[in-house]
Design a protein around this motif. Structure first.
Motif, PDB file in Angstrom:
ATOM      1  N   PHE A   1       0.876  -1.151  -0.075  1.00 61.49           N
ATOM      2  CA  PHE A   1      -0.077   0.050   0.083  1.00 61.49           C
ATOM      3  C   PHE A   1       0.965   1.344  -0.016  1.00 61.49           C
ATOM      4  O   PHE A   1       0.691   2.304  -0.821  1.00 61.49           O
ATOM      5  N   LYS A   2       1.800   1.362   0.857  1.00 60.57           N
ATOM      6  CA  LYS A   2       2.785   2.394   0.840  1.00 60.57           C
ATOM      7  C   LYS A   2       3.551   2.565  -0.496  1.00 60.57           C
ATOM      8  O   LYS A   2       3.769   3.861  -0.998  1.00 60.57           O
ATOM      9  N   GLU A   3       3.929   1.633  -0.971  1.00 63.78           N
ATOM     10  CA  GLU A   3       4.855   1.697  -2.225  1.00 63.78           C
ATOM     11  C   GLU A   3       3.779   2.297  -3.362  1.00 63.78           C
ATOM     12  O   GLU A   3       4.114   3.028  -4.315  1.00 63.78           O
ATOM     13  N   ASP A   4       2.513   1.858  -3.562  1.00 65.36           N
ATOM     14  CA  ASP A   4       1.467   1.979  -4.408  1.00 65.36           C
ATOM     15  C   ASP A   4       1.300   3.593  -4.289  1.00 65.36           C
ATOM     16  O   ASP A   4       0.937   4.223  -4.982  1.00 65.36           O
ATOM     17  N   MET A   5       0.866   3.975  -2.849  1.00 66.83           N
ATOM     18  CA  MET A   5       0.668   5.360  -2.483  1.00 66.83           C
ATOM     19  C   MET A   5       1.837   6.173  -3.038  1.00 66.83           C
ATOM     20  O   MET A   5       1.624   7.444  -3.633  1.00 66.83           O
TER      21      MET A   5
ATOM     22  N   ALA B   1       0.455   2.515   7.421  1.00 67.45           N
ATOM     23  CA  ALA B   1       0.703   2.724   5.949  1.00 67.45           C
ATOM     24  C   ALA B   1       0.032   4.138   5.677  1.00 67.45           C
ATOM     25  O   ALA B   1       0.531   4.827   4.877  1.00 67.45           O
ATOM     26  N   ILE B   2      -1.323   4.402   6.101  1.00 67.63           N
ATOM     27  CA  ILE B   2      -1.811   5.628   5.792  1.00 67.63           C
ATOM     28  C   ILE B   2      -1.098   7.114   6.471  1.00 67.63           C
ATOM     29  O   ILE B   2      -0.978   7.689   5.659  1.00 67.63           O
ATOM     30  N   VAL B   3      -0.388   6.763   7.510  1.00 74.03           N
ATOM     31  CA  VAL B   3      -0.002   8.017   8.082  1.00 74.03           C
ATOM     32  C   VAL B   3       1.246   8.143   7.662  1.00 74.03           C
ATOM     33  O   VAL B   3       1.839   9.150   7.229  1.00 74.03           O
ATOM     34  N   ALA B   4       2.279   7.056   7.036  1.00 75.42           N
ATOM     35  CA  ALA B   4       3.181   7.151   6.309  1.00 75.42           C
ATOM     36  C   ALA B   4       3.029   7.578   4.916  1.00 75.42           C
ATOM     37  O   ALA B   4       3.861   8.529   4.624  1.00 75.42           O
ATOM     38  N   SER B   5       1.761   7.478   4.363  1.00 77.39           N
ATOM     39  CA  SER B   5       1.486   8.055   3.080  1.00 77.39           C
ATOM     40  C   SER B   5       1.226   9.516   3.334  1.00 77.39           C
ATOM     41  O   SER B   5       1.712  10.227   2.050  1.00 77.39           O
ATOM     42  N   MET B   6       0.797   9.852   4.285  1.00 80.50           N
ATOM     43  CA  MET B   6       0.515  11.351   4.490  1.00 80.50           C
ATOM     44  C   MET B   6       1.881  11.899   4.761  1.00 80.50           C
ATOM     45  O   MET B   6       2.016  13.234   4.032  1.00 80.50           O
ATOM     46  N   LYS B   7       2.954  11.351   5.439  1.00 81.14           N
ATOM     47  CA  LYS B   7       3.904  12.050   5.594  1.00 81.14           C
ATOM     48  C   LYS B   7       4.918  12.284   4.374  1.00 81.14           C
ATOM     49  O   LYS B   7       5.488  13.294   4.142  1.00 81.14           O
ATOM     50  N   GLN B   8       4.773  11.223   3.339  1.00 77.47           N
ATOM     51  CA  GLN B   8       5.656  11.186   2.425  1.00 77.47           C
ATOM     52  C   GLN B   8       4.973  12.286   1.423  1.00 77.47           C
ATOM     53  O   GLN B   8       6.054  12.416   0.373  1.00 77.47           O
ATOM     54  N   LEU B   9       3.918  12.998   1.341  1.00 76.96           N
ATOM     55  CA  LEU B   9       3.307  13.938   0.673  1.00 76.96           C
ATOM     56  C   LEU B   9       4.077  15.060   0.752  1.00 76.96           C
ATOM     57  O   LEU B   9       4.249  15.808   0.159  1.00 76.96           O
ATOM     58  N   GLY B  10       4.519  15.375   1.882  1.00 75.09           N
ATOM     59  CA  GLY B  10       5.416  16.724   2.554  1.00 75.09           C
ATOM     60  C   GLY B  10       4.292  17.618   2.879  1.00 75.09           C
ATOM     61  O   GLY B  10       3.004  17.555   3.069  1.00 75.09           O
ATOM     62  N   GLY B  11       4.838  18.638   3.383  1.00 68.95           N
ATOM     63  CA  GLY B  11       4.214  19.533   4.574  1.00 68.95           C
ATOM     64  C   GLY B  11       3.265  20.323   3.231  1.00 68.95           C
ATOM     65  O   GLY B  11       1.908  20.826   4.069  1.00 68.95           O
ATOM     66  N   ALA B  12       3.433  20.670   2.219  1.00 69.86           N
ATOM     67  CA  ALA B  12       2.409  21.571   1.468  1.00 69.86           C
ATOM     68  C   ALA B  12       1.235  20.983   1.028  1.00 69.86           C
ATOM     69  O   ALA B  12       0.271  21.336   0.560  1.00 69.86           O
ATOM     70  N   ARG B  13       1.179  19.408   1.015  1.00 69.33           N
ATOM     71  CA  ARG B  13       0.087  18.542   0.622  1.00 69.33           C
ATOM     72  C   ARG B  13      -0.475  18.018   1.595  1.00 69.33           C
ATOM     73  O   ARG B  13       0.008  17.682   2.639  1.00 69.33           O
ATOM     74  N   ARG B  14      -1.865  17.651   1.357  1.00 68.41           N
ATOM     75  CA  ARG B  14      -2.374  17.189   2.647  1.00 68.41           C
ATOM     76  C   ARG B  14      -3.355  15.797   1.941  1.00 68.41           C
ATOM     77  O   ARG B  14      -3.654  15.819   0.959  1.00 68.41           O
ATOM     78  N   LEU B  15      -3.635  14.671   2.837  1.00 65.72           N
ATOM     79  CA  LEU B  15      -4.189  13.634   2.613  1.00 65.72           C
ATOM     80  C   LEU B  15      -5.537  13.680   3.555  1.00 65.72           C
ATOM     81  O   LEU B  15      -5.794  13.806   4.754  1.00 65.72           O
TER      82      LEU B  15
END
Length: 112
Positions: free
Chosen positions: A29-33, A61-75
């Protein structure tokens, strides 16, 4: 894990096409996100309406996906089933994510 992605206006919608996000699927899931959200709009909506079960690994995995988006983007999360929503509320993750009852609600909400 099967994810589908579409861009509507200023949001990218990622739909989870699986009934569970658990330890067996969390890494995939994390890799696909990561690959789906590389670039794109600053708002990402994760449609969880097809997910009926999530465990701590899936939550992570969802939290990790949010973090990898970076500060300017949101999930944002949409379409949580009662069981999945309960997990988010019990873990206080409902204070971290914007939760919407449905994808339509998320799209009509101007959370900007």
């Amino acid at each position: 894990m099967s994810l589908t992605s579409t861009v509507t206006g200023d949001a990218q919608i990622i739909t989870v096409n699986a009934d569970r996000i658990d330890a067996a699927m969390a890494i995939q899931f994390k890799e696909d996100m990561r690959s789906e959200t590389d670039g794109g709009p600053e708002r990402v909506i994760l449609d969880l309406s097809g997910v009926s079960f999530i465990d701590s690994s899936g939550l992570g995995a969802i939290v990790a996906s949010m973090k990898q988006l970076g500060g300017a983007r949101r999930l944002d999360l949409a379409g949580l089933t009662p069981v999945v929503e309960k997990v988010f509320r019990l873990t206080r993750m409902d204070t971290v994510f914007n939760l919407f009852p449905s994808l339509d609600d998320a799209l009509t909400e101007d959370a900007g």
